[in-house]
Write a protein that holds these residues in place. Sequence first.
Motif, mmCIF file in Angstrom:
data_model
loop_
_atom_site.group_PDB
_atom_site.id
_atom_site.type_symbol
_atom_site.label_atom_id
_atom_site.label_comp_id
_atom_site.label_asym_id
_atom_site.label_seq_id
_atom_site.Cartn_x
_atom_site.Cartn_y
_atom_site.Cartn_z
ATOM 1 N N PHE A 112 0.819 -1.208 0.000
ATOM 2 C CA PHE A 112 0.000 0.000 0.000
ATOM 3 C C PHE A 112 0.856 1.263 0.000
ATOM 4 O O PHE A 112 0.580 2.210 -0.745
ATOM 5 N N TYR A 113 1.890 1.291 0.839
ATOM 6 C CA TYR A 113 2.778 2.460 0.896
ATOM 7 C C TYR A 113 3.878 2.299 -0.148
ATOM 8 O O TYR A 113 4.761 1.447 -0.015
ATOM 9 N N ARG A 114 3.857 3.126 -1.175
ATOM 10 C CA ARG A 114 4.845 3.013 -2.246
ATOM 11 C C ARG A 114 6.246 3.388 -1.765
ATOM 12 O O ARG A 114 7.241 2.937 -2.327
ATOM 13 N N ASP A 115 6.332 4.205 -0.717
ATOM 14 C CA ASP A 115 7.607 4.499 -0.055
ATOM 15 C C ASP A 115 7.438 4.108 1.412
ATOM 16 O O ASP A 115 7.269 4.958 2.280
ATOM 17 N N TRP A 116 7.495 2.793 1.668
ATOM 18 C CA TRP A 116 7.221 2.304 3.016
ATOM 19 C C TRP A 116 8.226 2.852 4.019
ATOM 20 O O TRP A 116 7.844 3.201 5.142
ATOM 21 N N ASP A 117 9.488 2.935 3.648
ATOM 22 C CA ASP A 117 10.507 3.424 4.580
ATOM 23 C C ASP A 117 10.167 4.827 5.075
ATOM 24 O O ASP A 117 10.272 5.119 6.278
ATOM 25 N N ARG A 118 9.769 5.684 4.172
ATOM 26 C CA ARG A 118 9.434 7.059 4.555
ATOM 27 C C ARG A 118 8.195 7.087 5.443
ATOM 28 O O ARG A 118 8.146 7.823 6.437
ATOM 29 N N ALA A 119 7.193 6.284 5.089
ATOM 30 C CA ALA A 119 5.972 6.232 5.899
ATOM 31 C C ALA A 119 6.279 5.731 7.300
ATOM 32 O O ALA A 119 5.759 6.258 8.296
ATOM 33 N N ALA A 120 7.126 4.711 7.402
ATOM 34 C CA ALA A 120 7.476 4.152 8.705
ATOM 35 C C ALA A 120 8.235 5.166 9.551
ATOM 36 O O ALA A 120 7.952 5.345 10.740
ATOM 37 N N GLU A 121 9.214 5.839 8.948
ATOM 38 C CA GLU A 121 9.981 6.849 9.687
ATOM 39 C C GLU A 121 9.074 7.965 10.192
ATOM 40 O O GLU A 121 9.219 8.439 11.328
ATOM 41 N N SER A 122 8.125 8.390 9.360
ATOM 42 C CA SER A 122 7.242 9.496 9.726
ATOM 43 C C SER A 122 6.338 9.133 10.897
ATOM 44 O O SER A 122 6.171 9.924 11.841
ATOM 45 N N THR A 123 5.757 7.926 10.879
ATOM 46 C CA THR A 123 4.846 7.545 11.954
ATOM 47 C C THR A 123 5.590 7.382 13.276
ATOM 48 O O THR A 123 5.092 7.787 14.333
ATOM 49 N N VAL A 124 6.797 6.818 13.243
ATOM 50 C CA VAL A 124 7.561 6.641 14.478
ATOM 51 C C VAL A 124 8.001 7.994 15.032
ATOM 52 O O VAL A 124 7.952 8.229 16.246
ATOM 53 N N ALA A 125 8.419 8.897 14.170
ATOM 54 C CA ALA A 125 8.828 10.223 14.631
ATOM 55 C C ALA A 125 7.658 10.973 15.250
ATOM 56 O O ALA A 125 7.828 11.723 16.229
ATOM 57 N N THR A 126 6.457 10.784 14.720
ATOM 58 C CA THR A 126 5.269 11.413 15.297
ATOM 59 C C THR A 126 4.955 10.816 16.662
ATOM 60 O O THR A 126 4.591 11.542 17.604
ATOM 61 N N LEU A 127 5.097 9.497 16.787
ATOM 62 C CA LEU A 127 4.859 8.858 18.082
ATOM 63 C C LEU A 127 5.896 9.297 19.109
ATOM 64 O O LEU A 127 5.572 9.511 20.284
ATOM 65 N N ARG A 128 7.138 9.447 18.693
ATOM 66 C CA ARG A 128 8.187 9.900 19.607
ATOM 67 C C ARG A 128 7.869 11.300 20.118
ATOM 68 O O ARG A 128 8.089 11.606 21.298
ATOM 69 N N ARG A 129 7.343 12.157 19.272
ATOM 70 C CA ARG A 129 6.955 13.491 19.717
ATOM 71 C C ARG A 129 5.833 13.396 20.752
ATOM 72 O O ARG A 129 5.858 14.095 21.774
ATOM 73 N N ALA A 130 4.852 12.534 20.502
ATOM 74 C CA ALA A 130 3.756 12.366 21.456
ATOM 75 C C ALA A 130 4.272 11.857 22.793
ATOM 76 O O ALA A 130 3.788 12.257 23.858
ATOM 77 N N ALA A 131 5.275 10.991 22.759
ATOM 78 C CA ALA A 131 5.854 10.472 24.000
ATOM 79 C C ALA A 131 6.548 11.571 24.789
ATOM 80 O O ALA A 131 6.556 11.549 26.025
ATOM 81 N N GLY A 132 7.130 12.544 24.102
ATOM 82 C CA GLY A 132 7.755 13.661 24.796
ATOM 83 C C GLY A 132 6.731 14.594 25.410
ATOM 84 O O GLY A 132 6.964 15.169 26.468
ATOM 85 N N VAL A 133 5.573 14.738 24.760
ATOM 86 C CA VAL A 133 4.514 15.601 25.281
ATOM 87 C C VAL A 133 3.879 14.990 26.528
ATOM 88 O O VAL A 133 3.609 15.674 27.515
#
Length: 293
Positions: free
Chosen positions: A169-190
């Motif tokens: 489904f994700y044509r650039d899976w690596d980029r999608a994976a990096e983006s979702t984890v970075a967003t979760l890491r930000r939420a963990a800091g908040v």
Amino acid sequence: MDTDKDPAGANALGGFLRAQRARLRPEDVGIPTSGRRRVPGLRREEVATLAGLSTDYYTRLEQGRERHPSQQILESVARALRLDDEAVAHLYRVAGPTTRRTRRAPRVERVAPHLRRLLDTWSDTPALLLGPALDILARNRLAGALYAGFTHSDNLLRMTFLDPAAPHFYRDWDRAAESTVATLRRAAGVDPEDPRLSQLVGELSVKSADFRVLWARHDVRGKTREAKLFHHAEVGDLELHYESFTVNSAPTQQLVVYQAEPGTTSADALALLGSLSAGPVPVQDTATGAVSD
């Protein structure tokens, strides 16, 4: 690894500093090198020198023995590590007060009826309502059709890392994976005490080696706007741009709306997907468990 109970880790500041130090090469900061280096990235003493700190003090920061760095020190460390604005904001969050609160019960994210109605009015654009851990709290008909090929459809991270449909489904899976984890890491800091975040990080750490690698990088990024490349089994390739909006009446929630550029093949494919999926998509209410059209 700082993934067992607390998504931000018992020493979130130290973990973040080590990850940022490891990503920099000496030549990135003007340090001459010769011969083989034993550690990836910069050494502690090199960061300390760049920040104008003693090596002992910087070591205490990384080890969690210095819990109250001043704003001036944080600014110096941020400059030394070449942090961008998102990373600087995260640095200040994880360097804040460390008083541990009593572990609270998981928060129930309720979807306001007016938000659900708003989603349903957007018939030509996929729209999602996300919780802080990227749980999909609600979606409109077209978003349901867009993600119809997934078995895991309750959380963007579980979809990305645990669902077999994701790599197709994700044509650039690596980029999608990096983006979702970075967003979760930000939420963990908040909100490092959020039990839903702890549960999700624990599950993904056990089940996905890819997640463990990306989580250890401590990349930080919030959802704002971005182009996403998808491949849908029924309508083919799609390039959709999303905008993310904070919901003022529910500040922990984000409204994400996708759209295609007018006149493109992606716009045609999105219109076709809409016609193929006419009718409302049943949505489960996260508070009551009831399913409604």
